[in-house]
Design an enzyme around this catalytic site. Structure first.
Site, PDB file in Angstrom:
ATOM      1  N   GLU A  52      13.660 -21.844  17.087  1.00  0.00           N
ATOM      2  CA  GLU A  52      13.799 -20.397  17.171  1.00  0.00           C
ATOM      3  C   GLU A  52      12.387 -19.830  17.196  1.00  0.00           C
ATOM      4  O   GLU A  52      11.642 -19.933  16.217  1.00  0.00           O
ATOM      5  CB  GLU A  52      14.572 -19.797  15.988  1.00  0.00           C
ATOM      6  CG  GLU A  52      14.790 -18.295  16.203  1.00  0.00           C
ATOM      7  CD  GLU A  52      15.233 -17.539  14.962  1.00  0.00           C
ATOM      8  OE1 GLU A  52      15.421 -16.310  15.085  1.00  0.00           O
ATOM      9  OE2 GLU A  52      15.365 -18.153  13.882  1.00  0.00           O
ATOM     10  N   ASP A 126      10.184  -8.998  20.734  1.00  0.00           N
ATOM     11  CA  ASP A 126       9.607  -7.758  21.243  1.00  0.00           C
ATOM     12  C   ASP A 126       9.694  -7.794  22.773  1.00  0.00           C
ATOM     13  O   ASP A 126       9.235  -8.748  23.402  1.00  0.00           O
ATOM     14  CB  ASP A 126       8.140  -7.662  20.805  1.00  0.00           C
ATOM     15  CG  ASP A 126       7.522  -6.309  21.108  1.00  0.00           C
ATOM     16  OD1 ASP A 126       7.859  -5.724  22.154  1.00  0.00           O
ATOM     17  OD2 ASP A 126       6.693  -5.842  20.316  1.00  0.00           O
ATOM     18  N   LYS A 130       5.264  -3.436  28.686  1.00  0.00           N
ATOM     19  CA  LYS A 130       4.083  -3.210  29.514  1.00  0.00           C
ATOM     20  C   LYS A 130       3.231  -4.458  29.715  1.00  0.00           C
ATOM     21  O   LYS A 130       2.235  -4.412  30.420  1.00  0.00           O
ATOM     22  CB  LYS A 130       3.230  -2.096  28.888  1.00  0.00           C
ATOM     23  CG  LYS A 130       3.915  -0.737  28.897  1.00  0.00           C
ATOM     24  CD  LYS A 130       2.989   0.352  28.393  1.00  0.00           C
ATOM     25  CE  LYS A 130       3.669   1.708  28.446  1.00  0.00           C
ATOM     26  NZ  LYS A 130       2.784   2.808  27.976  1.00  0.00           N
ATOM     27  N   ASP A 160      18.658  -6.704  21.536  1.00  0.00           N
ATOM     28  CA  ASP A 160      19.195  -5.346  21.580  1.00  0.00           C
ATOM     29  C   ASP A 160      18.588  -4.552  22.719  1.00  0.00           C
ATOM     30  O   ASP A 160      19.046  -3.462  23.045  1.00  0.00           O
ATOM     31  CB  ASP A 160      18.880  -4.626  20.268  1.00  0.00           C
ATOM     32  CG  ASP A 160      17.376  -4.491  20.060  1.00  0.00           C
ATOM     33  OD1 ASP A 160      16.869  -3.359  20.048  1.00  0.00           O
ATOM     34  OD2 ASP A 160      16.701  -5.522  19.925  1.00  0.00           O
ATOM     35  N   TYR A 203      18.536  -6.698  10.605  1.00  0.00           N
ATOM     36  CA  TYR A 203      18.274  -5.667  11.599  1.00  0.00           C
ATOM     37  C   TYR A 203      19.364  -5.613  12.662  1.00  0.00           C
ATOM     38  O   TYR A 203      19.694  -4.540  13.170  1.00  0.00           O
ATOM     39  CB  TYR A 203      16.901  -5.901  12.248  1.00  0.00           C
ATOM     40  CG  TYR A 203      15.760  -5.600  11.305  1.00  0.00           C
ATOM     41  CD1 TYR A 203      15.553  -4.311  10.824  1.00  0.00           C
ATOM     42  CD2 TYR A 203      14.911  -6.617  10.870  1.00  0.00           C
ATOM     43  CE1 TYR A 203      14.520  -4.038   9.941  1.00  0.00           C
ATOM     44  CE2 TYR A 203      13.869  -6.344   9.998  1.00  0.00           C
ATOM     45  CZ  TYR A 203      13.682  -5.057   9.537  1.00  0.00           C
ATOM     46  OH  TYR A 203      12.663  -4.784   8.668  1.00  0.00           O
TER      47      TYR A 203
END
Length: 580
Positions: A52, A126, A130, A160, A203
């Site tokens: 992971e 993340d 950009k 997500d 989260y």
């Protein structure tokens, strides 16, 4: 670093299933990672190994290991204080099929032999909207993964982020990977009873309560030599996930320790908050325009991170950091006029959008504004900072003059060129680091070492620019490839080519250099081929590596804990392998 973090790092050193090998530690080690190729010996079985990447607190790694005792699971992350949660939980439970590695994912292949890994899980990474090279499903990372994942191994992405999901789907499609499962609303799909879905991180549960859908794609990683990066426009996410909200806050969060991405967010917001909506608009609108074009913002970010390294936060360096970025952009306005450049960061330059006189005057105003921002530093540091800033400003002008002088000379040496780029490019980055360190209360010796580090990576940075101007991707580089070749600019590449060319190659090179009228694409192709025939690209890359090594040597000598320096080790690495 807080005492709680240090305690967690210390406790993890006692865990037999945790391996802490950061980028800098791996670089210093003369031996390869001891478990590479021997993980099944560590686990005591031949069961499949599942990674992971970006495991955070490690709760997903532990949960997977509990669900699938017939597999071995390894969580990987650079954030040791977070990883401690899963590491301690698995240790207390006596789990034998779990391990953790604290390291940079960019060097993950240093920990595993070819075909040693069966699957990779990417859980809520993340999206890096950009920065393509930072995305954990980019072709850069696919190439990295296939060095250790067996042919036919699996990649799982759970996210997500609609952006990350769509990008990954496009990457999979462009490279013809076989998709085993793909769904943009996982918990309302036909696979809702799958036991994997019973794992919900802290989260993830919050995102679900917030009404966000969870996306999942699973595909087969078959080996290949060539990768295709998807060329598509994907709409950015219109929300920020939990634990990503701190970016862009200037005041409150600057009291805390921030990572490099968060620091860049502070810089971008602070620059945006500078008020240029003042009269006369003919003077200030071009300033607002050039600052809105973006850029890497490396110099101000380095100033803030250097301050944080010594003081625990970056607030004291904010105004000097902004001054450095405004000054840097002032030099770009004037450079673009002198170079007759029509594009900057993919947009028209100021002198093309307005005119030369406007660019000159707006640039002058930026220089003055930079000094005004600098004057807002702590009074006790003002004299030292103003001296460094003023000396650096003059050196940048000296470097630009040398650059102009070289245009009319055919005998420029490599050493002269390196001195020119030291002045024109490296000193400003070095000064940013030194000024930031002073704002953070660093000893003079440490501030000087950071300056030396900045000079070395600044030189490597410019050599990379020379390379990208010839071999870069125009979509990533932000301007046309071959600009230096077309204007016969004295670069490391051209100077070395002139020195190394045989008689026939030199005649061919001089023929192109003397042409006043030429087909742009033809000249770029011809000179590029000469560079390749002469091995100039490899020569430049070796020189870059030499300066990179010097930067690391200076960093190693800093009298601060290794953990606090890690971000600068990573920065040097990222500048070496950037694409824009």
């Amino acid at each position: 670093m807080g005492k709680n973090k240090l305690a967690k790092f210390g406790e993890m050193e006692t865990f037999p299933h945790v391996f802490q090998y950061t980028f800098s530690a791996m670089r210093e080690s003369e031996e390869s990672f001891p478990m590479k190729g021997k993980w099944n010996e560590f686990f005591g079985n031949d069961n499949p190994i599942v990674l992971e990447l970006g495991c955070g607190k490690g709760e997903y790694t532990v949960a997977l290991a509990e669900l699938f005792p017939e597999k071995n699971f390894i969580g990987v992350d650079i954030k040791g204080a977070r990883m401690w949660t899963g590491a301690k939980a698995s240790y207390q439970k006596g789990m034998k099929n779990v391990a953790f590695i604290r390291t940079n994912i960019e060097i993950i292949d240093a920990f595993f032999a070819q075909d040693e890994v069966s699957e990779i899980w990417l859980t809520f990474p993340d999206p890096q909207m950009k920065k393509v090279r930072k995305r954990l499903t980019s072709t850069r990372f696919m190439e990295l993964y296939q060095r250790m994942v067996k042919d036919g191994g699996l990649i799982h992405l759970k996210t997500d982020s609609n952006f990350m999901f769509q990008y990954t789907c496009e990457m999979v499609k462009a490279n013809n990977y076989k998709v085993l499962f793909q769904n943009d609303d996982l918990y309302h799909s036909d696979f809702s009873d799958d036991k994997i879905l019973s794992i919900k991180t802290f989260y993830e549960q919050q995102w679900l309560e917030r009404g966000l859908t969870i996306k999942h794609i699973r595909f087969v990683l078959d080996k290949r030599e060539r990768f295709v990066e998807p060329d598509v426009e994907i709409e950015y996410d219109s929300y920020r996930s939990y634990n990503r909200t701190r970016r862009g806050l200037v005041t409150d969060d600057m009291e805390k320790e921030l990572n490099f991405e968060e620091t860049l967010g502070v810089v971008k917001k602070a620059l945006k908050d500078l008020n240029w909506d003042i009269e006369p608009h003919g003077l200030y609108d071009p300033i607002a325009y050039v600052l809105s074009l973006g850029g890497k913002r490396i110099r101000p970010a380095c100033a803030l991170m250097a301050c944080q390294m010594f003081s625990g936060n970056s607030k004291a360096a904010l105004y000097p950091a902004l001054a450095l970025e405004v000054f840097h952009n002032f030099t770009l306005l004037h450079d673009d006029i002198m170079d007759k450049a029509d594009m900057r960061r993919g947009q028209p330059t100021v002198h093309m959008k307005w005119n030369d006189n406007t660019a000159i005057l707006s640039g002058d105003a930026m220089l003055i504004k930079a000094y005004q921002l600098l004057a807002k530093c702590d009074p006790k540091d003002f004299q030292a900072i103003i001296d460094i800033f003023s000396r650096t400003a003059v050196e940048v002008c000296e470097g630009q003059q040398y650059d102009m002088d070289f245009e009319s000379r055919n005998d420029v040496s490599v050493s002269e060129y390196m001195e020119m780029i030291r002045l024109k490019t490296a000193v400003l980055l070095a000064a940013s680091l030194q000024i930031g360190a002073i704002c953070g209360g660093a000893k003079a010796s440490d501030a000087k070492l950071l300056y030396q580090y900045g000079i070395a990576i600044g030189l490597a940075f410019q050599l990379k620019d020379d390379l990208l101007d010839v071999w870069g991707d125009v979509k990533k580089f932000g301007k046309k490839i071959g600009g230096d070749i077309c204007c016969n600019k004295k670069t490391f590449l051209l100077i070395n080519a002139c020195e190394k060319a045989d008689a026939e190659q030199k005649r061919e090179l001089e023929r192109w250099l003397s042409m006043e009228q030429f087909d742009r694409d033809e000249k770029v192709a011809a000179v590029t081929k000469l560079y390749e025939d002469l091995g100039i690209k490899s020569l430049a890359e070796q020189s870059m590596r030499d300066y990179y090594d010097r930067s690391i040597e200076a960093l190693d000598k800093l009298s601060v804990d290794r953990e606090r320096k890690e971000i600068f080790y990573q920065l040097a690495y990222d500048l070496m392998y950037r694409e824009d």
